[in-house]
Design a protein around this motif. Structure first.
Motif, PDB file in Angstrom:
ATOM      1  N   ARG A  39       0.829  -1.212   0.000  1.00  0.00           N
ATOM      2  CA  ARG A  39       0.000   0.000   0.000  1.00  0.00           C
ATOM      3  C   ARG A  39       0.862   1.260   0.000  1.00  0.00           C
ATOM      4  NH1 ARG A  39      -3.065  -3.067   3.597  1.00  0.00           N
ATOM      5  NH2 ARG A  39      -2.248  -1.936   5.394  1.00  0.00           N
ATOM      6  N   VAL A  40       1.890   1.270   0.841  1.00  0.00           N
ATOM      7  CA  VAL A  40       2.762   2.444   0.908  1.00  0.00           C
ATOM      8  C   VAL A  40       3.546   2.601  -0.399  1.00  0.00           C
ATOM      9  CG1 VAL A  40       4.780   3.439   2.054  1.00  0.00           C
ATOM     10  CG2 VAL A  40       2.954   2.431   3.417  1.00  0.00           C
ATOM     11  N   LEU A  41       4.141   1.515  -0.862  1.00  0.00           N
ATOM     12  CA  LEU A  41       4.953   1.582  -2.081  1.00  0.00           C
ATOM     13  C   LEU A  41       4.137   1.965  -3.309  1.00  0.00           C
ATOM     14  CD1 LEU A  41       7.244  -1.519  -1.531  1.00  0.00           C
ATOM     15  CD2 LEU A  41       7.938   0.882  -1.481  1.00  0.00           C
ATOM     16  N   SER A  42       2.866   1.617  -3.344  1.00  0.00           N
ATOM     17  CA  SER A  42       2.046   1.912  -4.519  1.00  0.00           C
ATOM     18  C   SER A  42       1.907   3.415  -4.744  1.00  0.00           C
ATOM     19  CB  SER A  42       0.670   1.260  -4.404  1.00  0.00           C
ATOM     20  OG  SER A  42      -0.083   1.883  -3.383  1.00  0.00           O
ATOM     21  N   THR A  43       2.144   4.212  -3.727  1.00  0.00           N
ATOM     22  CA  THR A  43       2.081   5.662  -3.903  1.00  0.00           C
ATOM     23  C   THR A  43       3.302   6.195  -4.646  1.00  0.00           C
ATOM     24  OG1 THR A  43       3.131   6.163  -1.773  1.00  0.00           O
ATOM     25  CG2 THR A  43       0.723   5.903  -1.777  1.00  0.00           C
ATOM     26  N   PHE A  44       4.340   5.350  -4.827  1.00  0.00           N
ATOM     27  CA  PHE A  44       5.574   5.769  -5.495  1.00  0.00           C
ATOM     28  C   PHE A  44       5.687   5.268  -6.926  1.00  0.00           C
ATOM     29  CE2 PHE A  44       6.694   5.627  -0.957  1.00  0.00           C
ATOM     30  CZ  PHE A  44       7.067   6.941  -0.778  1.00  0.00           C
ATOM     31  N   GLY A  45       4.856   4.331  -7.332  1.00  0.00           N
ATOM     32  CA  GLY A  45       4.943   3.784  -8.687  1.00  0.00           C
ATOM     33  C   GLY A  45       4.832   2.273  -8.660  1.00  0.00           C
ATOM     34  N   PRO A  46       5.449   1.570  -9.650  1.00  0.00           N
ATOM     35  CA  PRO A  46       5.354   0.107  -9.700  1.00  0.00           C
ATOM     36  C   PRO A  46       5.838  -0.534  -8.396  1.00  0.00           C
ATOM     37  CG  PRO A  46       6.372   0.954 -11.691  1.00  0.00           C
ATOM     38  CD  PRO A  46       6.251   2.111 -10.737  1.00  0.00           C
ATOM     39  N   VAL A  47       5.117  -1.548  -7.960  1.00  0.00           N
ATOM     40  CA  VAL A  47       5.386  -2.186  -6.674  1.00  0.00           C
ATOM     41  C   VAL A  47       5.964  -3.583  -6.892  1.00  0.00           C
ATOM     42  CG1 VAL A  47       4.328  -2.974  -4.513  1.00  0.00           C
ATOM     43  CG2 VAL A  47       3.461  -0.934  -5.657  1.00  0.00           C
TER      44      VAL A  47
END
Length: 90
Positions: A39-47
């Motif tokens: 969830r957190v990483l998805s705010t930065f782009g591809p996970v």
């Protein structure tokens, strides 16, 4: 960072930190926190998936680097170093 993970990263990187922070190492850490990390990483782009063959490969490398039976002594070492660093920062 200077009072939290940054101090740990002076001695261990992010993967070793995760490996040491769960009772049974990285595999345990990922099973507990994978969804929250996603969830957190998805705010930065591809996970990254952090599951399946990717997780197995990373876990295998971490267990080669620090076998599970060495986790308690490695945690003690980390904690001693962190206490020493905290004293230096005062």
């Amino acid at each position: 960072m200077s009072e939290g993970l940054g101090m740990r990263y002076a001695f261990t990187g992010p993967l070793e930190t995760m490996h040491l922070n769960a009772p049974d190492g990285l595999e345990d850490y990922l099973s507990r926190y994978r969804e929250g990390m996603r969830r957190v990483l998805s705010t930065f782009g591809p996970v990254p998936e952090l599951s399946g063959s990717e997780a197995e490969a990373i876990n295998k490398e971490m267990c080669n680097f620090i076998p599970k039976h060495q986790l308690p002594s490695r945690r003690d070492r980390r904690d001693q170093l962190l206490m020493g660093l905290a004293k230096l920062k005062k």
